[in-house]
Each structure stands twice: as structure tokens, then as C-alpha cells.
Design a protein around this motif. Structure first.
Motif, short mmCIF file in Angstrom:
data_model
loop_
_atom_site.label_atom_id
_atom_site.label_comp_id
_atom_site.label_asym_id
_atom_site.label_seq_id
_atom_site.Cartn_x
_atom_site.Cartn_y
_atom_site.Cartn_z
N LEU A 182 11.14 -12.90 57.73
CA LEU A 182 9.71 -12.59 57.70
C LEU A 182 9.23 -12.44 56.26
O LEU A 182 8.17 -12.95 55.90
N ALA A 183 9.98 -11.74 55.45
CA ALA A 183 9.59 -11.55 54.05
C ALA A 183 9.52 -12.88 53.32
O ALA A 183 8.58 -13.14 52.55
N ARG A 184 10.49 -13.72 53.55
CA ARG A 184 10.48 -15.04 52.91
C ARG A 184 9.26 -15.86 53.35
O ARG A 184 8.71 -16.64 52.56
N ALA A 185 8.83 -15.67 54.59
CA ALA A 185 7.71 -16.45 55.11
C ALA A 185 6.36 -15.97 54.58
O ALA A 185 5.45 -16.78 54.39
N VAL A 186 6.21 -14.66 54.35
CA VAL A 186 4.90 -14.15 53.92
C VAL A 186 4.75 -14.07 52.40
O VAL A 186 3.62 -14.06 51.89
N LEU A 187 5.85 -14.00 51.68
CA LEU A 187 5.76 -13.75 50.24
C LEU A 187 5.03 -14.84 49.45
O LEU A 187 4.26 -14.49 48.52
N PRO A 188 5.20 -16.11 49.74
CA PRO A 188 4.47 -17.10 48.92
C PRO A 188 2.96 -16.88 48.91
O PRO A 188 2.34 -16.93 47.84
N ASP A 189 2.36 -16.64 50.08
CA ASP A 189 0.91 -16.39 50.12
C ASP A 189 0.55 -15.09 49.41
O ASP A 189 -0.46 -15.02 48.69
N MET A 190 1.35 -14.05 49.61
CA MET A 190 1.05 -12.77 48.96
C MET A 190 1.11 -12.91 47.45
O MET A 190 0.23 -12.42 46.73
N ARG A 191 2.13 -13.57 46.96
CA ARG A 191 2.28 -13.73 45.51
C ARG A 191 1.14 -14.57 44.93
O ARG A 191 0.63 -14.27 43.85
N SER A 192 0.75 -15.61 45.65
CA SER A 192 -0.31 -16.49 45.12
C SER A 192 -1.64 -15.76 45.02
O SER A 192 -2.47 -16.08 44.16
N ARG A 193 -1.87 -14.76 45.91
CA ARG A 193 -3.12 -14.01 45.89
C ARG A 193 -3.02 -12.74 45.06
O ARG A 193 -4.02 -12.07 44.82
N GLY A 194 -1.80 -12.37 44.66
CA GLY A 194 -1.63 -11.16 43.86
C GLY A 194 -1.84 -9.87 44.62
O GLY A 194 -2.15 -8.83 44.03
#
Length: 253
Positions: A122-134
Motif C-alpha cells: 500500500l505504501a509503495r502504491a500511494v507514495l509516488p502521488d504523495m511525493r509529487s504533491r509534497g
């Protein structure tokens, strides 16, 4: 207090009952659009009806997170329907109870898949979007067994602390990118799992006798802690494991 998360998208796994539903309810009350996922279709449908009473957009995904592909699918469907996940609440049913001689290797495999690797996926799946938005929040739900071993719950005592270790490490890695990662450790909460372990009022009262506030907790009380950790008001809280146990634990640090 305005928690500053109205309009955020929250994904709550194991969100059809118990602590997961309590967390989904608290987040919806604070104005989040919520996706809940679970394995039981009837309970999932009931949860959606209940959560819609808060007037927010609610979506449900039927999924078993022991399936290695499920986490990615759930996150993608949430993104397609509600938008990228801002708040992940990684919650799942606890491992089977039992002592060392009573649990088999298959039970170990299920516990690791359900309670550790599902969180990783789950963390791997959500992290890219979270990181891109800061901005992002990852909140795991484990157990007070992370802090203090519970007799007869070997698998929980062994696997849950691994999640706490993941949280502490990941928080250090992504905190500088605006993504906060924290863990909640519920004690005795009034859920089907608790009542399944203490099938008589006498046994349950014996369990309650060790809780200084004199009662078990409610799922909503854990949910409100989750909502706070997800909020702007907790913007300097990162990498912690927080007990929600009515003061039951005797461990100082």
C-alpha cells in the motif's frame, strides 16, 4: 478545531467494521472523501450507507490485501474515482491467536502477508502521488502488542512490531518531502475480535479490570486519533507509535 483536511482523499483498508470503520467515520466527519476496502461485501455495503450520512463522496472496493496485486488495484481505483490518495490508513484484521506450538507455518505466512507486506504494498502504491504533491499521510493500525507482548497472541507480538519498524524508518526517509508516517497502537477496543476472544462477560470484565479508565475503548476513539494524525494540526508529528489503550500499558518509554 479545524483539522485542515476537508476535501482530502482518504483510503481506509479494513474499513467495513471495527477500528477501520471508526477511522473512516472520523475522516468523513472532518470532510474527507473516503474509499473503504474490505473482504466482506455485505459489511462493505453497510459501511458505505453509514459513511454517506456525512455528506461526502464515499467509494468501496472489495479486496483481499493478502493478494499481492490487491493494494495496487485498490489505490488505482481510488485515484480513478476520488483522486490521488492523500491519507492512507493501513488497517487489517489481526493474526490468529495462539502460542508457539499452536500456530503453523501457514499461519505465519498469512500473518506476514496480511499485516506486514500489505502495508508495504500500500505504501509503495500511494507514495509516488504523495511525493509529487509534497503532502501525504500514512497511518498504520497495529496493536498495543508492539509495545508490550500479549499472552496467547504470538503472531501479533512478532509481526506487528515489524510494521512499527517500517513506520519509523519510512518516516525518516519521506518526511522531508511532506509525507508523514505514523503508527497507532490500539489496546482493548470494542470490536468483534475483542468480543471473540472474551466470550463471557466475566472474562471481558477481567480484561477491563486492567484498564485504568475502567472500560474498553470505542472504534471512534481510535478513529479520532487517526484523524488528528492525518491533520494539519499534527504537521510536526512523524514516525511515532501512539498507544490508545486507556492507560493499560505499564511500559514507560
Amino acid at each position: 478545531m479545524d483539522l485542515g483536511i476537508s476535501g482530502k482523499v482518504a483510503l481506509v483498508t479494513g474499513g467495513s467494521a471495527g477500528i477501520g470503520l471508526g477511522a473512516a467515520r472520523s475522516l468523513a466527519r472532518e470532510g474527507c472523501d473516503v474509499c473503504v476496502c474490505a473482504r466482506n461485501p455485505e459489511r462493505l455495503a453497510d459501511a458505505v450507507v453509514e459513511l454517506q450520512e456525512f455528506g461526502k463522496v464515499v467509494h468501496a472496493v472489495l479486496a483481499d490485501l493478502e493478494d499481492p496485486d490487491a493494494a495496487r488495484r485498490v489505490v488505482e481505483e481510488t485515484r480513478d474515482v476520488l483522486g490521488p490518495v492523500d491519507i492512507l490508513v493501513a488497517n487489517g484484521g489481526g493474526p490468529v491467536g495462539g502460542r508457539f506450538d499452536e500456530v503453523g507455518l501457514d499461519d505465519w505466512d498469512v500473518a506476514v502477508q496480511r499485516n506486514l507486506l500489505s502495508v508495504v504494498r500500500l505504501a509503495r502504491a500511494v507514495l509516488p502521488d504523495m511525493r509529487s504533491r509534497g503532502w501525504g499521510r500514512i497511518i498504520t493500525i497495529t496493536s498495543s502488542s508492539v509495545r508490550e507482548a500479549i499472552n496467547g497472541l504470538l503472531l501479533s507480538n512478532a509481526v506487528r512490531p515489524a510494521v512499527a519498524g517500517l513506520v519509523r524508518t519510512l518516516a525518516r526517509e519521506v518526511g522531508g518531502e511532506g509525507v508523514l508516517v505514523n503508527n497507532v497502537m490500539p489496546g482493548p477496543i470494542d470490536t468483534d475480535r475483542l468480543r471473540g476472544r472474551y466470550t463471557s462477560e466475566e472474562a471481558l470484565n477481567g480484561r477491563i479490570s486492567g484498564v485504568p479508565v475502567g472500560r474498553v475503548g470505542l472504534p471512534e476513539e481510535v478513529g479520532d486519533v487517526v484523524a488528528f494524525l492525518a491533520s494539519e494540526r499534527a504537521s510536526f508529528v512523524n514516525g511515532i507509535s501512539m498507544l490508545v489503550d486507556g492507560g493499560e500499558s505499564r511500559v514507560i518509554a
